[in-house]
Write a protein that holds these residues in place. Structure first.
Motif, PDB file in Angstrom:
ATOM      1  N   VAL A   1      -8.464   4.539   4.764  1.00  0.00           N
ATOM      2  CA  VAL A   1      -8.302   4.639   6.301  1.00  0.00           C
ATOM      3  C   VAL A   1      -7.905   5.974   6.654  1.00  0.00           C
ATOM      4  O   VAL A   1      -8.147   6.617   7.749  1.00  0.00           O
ATOM      5  N   LEU A   2      -6.483   6.413   6.324  1.00  0.00           N
ATOM      6  CA  LEU A   2      -5.772   7.495   6.866  1.00  0.00           C
ATOM      7  C   LEU A   2      -6.905   8.806   6.593  1.00  0.00           C
ATOM      8  O   LEU A   2      -7.205   9.550   7.433  1.00  0.00           O
ATOM      9  N   PHE A   3      -7.023   8.920   5.241  1.00  0.00           N
ATOM     10  CA  PHE A   3      -7.510  10.189   5.022  1.00  0.00           C
ATOM     11  C   PHE A   3      -9.070  10.277   5.086  1.00  0.00           C
ATOM     12  O   PHE A   3      -9.594  11.110   5.795  1.00  0.00           O
TER      13      PHE A   3
ATOM     14  N   PHE B   1      -1.232   0.656  -2.038  1.00  0.00           N
ATOM     15  CA  PHE B   1      -0.893   1.587  -0.960  1.00  0.00           C
ATOM     16  C   PHE B   1      -2.010   3.005  -0.828  1.00  0.00           C
ATOM     17  O   PHE B   1      -2.381   3.048   0.350  1.00  0.00           O
ATOM     18  N   GLY B   2      -2.154   3.521  -1.951  1.00  0.00           N
ATOM     19  CA  GLY B   2      -3.015   4.531  -2.002  1.00  0.00           C
ATOM     20  C   GLY B   2      -4.501   3.979  -1.627  1.00  0.00           C
ATOM     21  O   GLY B   2      -5.092   4.871  -1.027  1.00  0.00           O
TER      22      GLY B   2
ATOM     23  N   LEU C   1     -15.467   5.358   0.550  1.00  0.00           N
ATOM     24  CA  LEU C   1     -14.382   5.771   1.370  1.00  0.00           C
ATOM     25  C   LEU C   1     -13.328   6.222   0.615  1.00  0.00           C
ATOM     26  O   LEU C   1     -12.553   7.232   0.841  1.00  0.00           O
ATOM     27  N   ARG C   2     -12.953   5.354  -0.408  1.00  0.00           N
ATOM     28  CA  ARG C   2     -11.940   5.775  -1.451  1.00  0.00           C
ATOM     29  C   ARG C   2     -12.111   7.226  -1.925  1.00  0.00           C
ATOM     30  O   ARG C   2     -11.095   8.069  -2.033  1.00  0.00           O
ATOM     31  N   GLU C   3     -13.244   7.458  -2.363  1.00  0.00           N
ATOM     32  CA  GLU C   3     -13.664   8.956  -3.028  1.00  0.00           C
ATOM     33  C   GLU C   3     -13.343  10.073  -1.714  1.00  0.00           C
ATOM     34  O   GLU C   3     -12.929  11.015  -2.158  1.00  0.00           O
ATOM     35  N   LYS C   4     -14.053   9.554  -0.645  1.00  0.00           N
ATOM     36  CA  LYS C   4     -13.812  10.717   0.427  1.00  0.00           C
ATOM     37  C   LYS C   4     -12.490  10.792   0.956  1.00  0.00           C
ATOM     38  O   LYS C   4     -11.981  11.927   1.081  1.00  0.00           O
ATOM     39  N   GLY C   5     -11.699   9.636   0.901  1.00  0.00           N
ATOM     40  CA  GLY C   5     -10.293   9.975   1.174  1.00  0.00           C
ATOM     41  C   GLY C   5      -9.531  10.525   0.088  1.00  0.00           C
ATOM     42  O   GLY C   5      -8.703  11.531   0.335  1.00  0.00           O
TER      43      GLY C   5
END
Length: 136
Positions: A46-48, A39-40, A6-10
């Motif tokens: 979640v957001l991106f 925060f990032g 998810l982090r990479e996708k975001g």
């Protein structure tokens, strides 16, 4: 617990929204701080990765919705990024300003005035950095 997928996708979605120049600057100047790294992690996962990729609205529309929420809440610092989102995803400078002007009747002159000043500065920076193709 961070989810690396998810982090990479975001991160990829965030880069698509703000452009390479701005994404590199954020990574270099903001997200090297350990507190902002936390925060990032949340915003990228979640957001991106989840919210911005939901079906139903295109990125152009989501960009304008996000900008108008900034105008309505007086979120001028976040607005700098979100004006950039709008420009990168096809809204013209005139359309951005007209959307803000439309808010005068519902939100008031002070919020809209400050919003237009923020947008003006972002437009100037994007032109100086060559972030927009000719004719954008």
């Amino acid at each position: 617990m961070s989810d690396p997928v998810l982090r990479e996708k975001g991160r990829a979605v965030r880069r698509q929204l703000v452009g390479d120049i701005c994404a590199d600057k954020l990574d270099r100047e903001v997200y090297t701080d350990p507190h902002m790294e936390k925060f990032g992690e949340i915003t990228q996962e979640v957001l991106f990765a989840q919210l911005w990729t939901r079906p139903g609205l295109d990125l152009k529309t989501k960009s304008m919705v996000t900008l108008i929420t900034d105008v309505s809440t007086g979120s001028f610092e976040a607005m700098s990024l979100h004006v950039r989102f709008c420009r990168i995803h096809g809204w013209t400078e005139d359309e951005v300003v007209e959307a803000m002007l439309h808010c005068i009747g519902y939100l008031g002159v002070p919020l809209v005035r400050k919003s237009i000043l923020v947008a003006r500065d972002v437009f100037r920076e994007m032109h100086q950095n060559g972030e927009l193709a000719d004719g954008q």
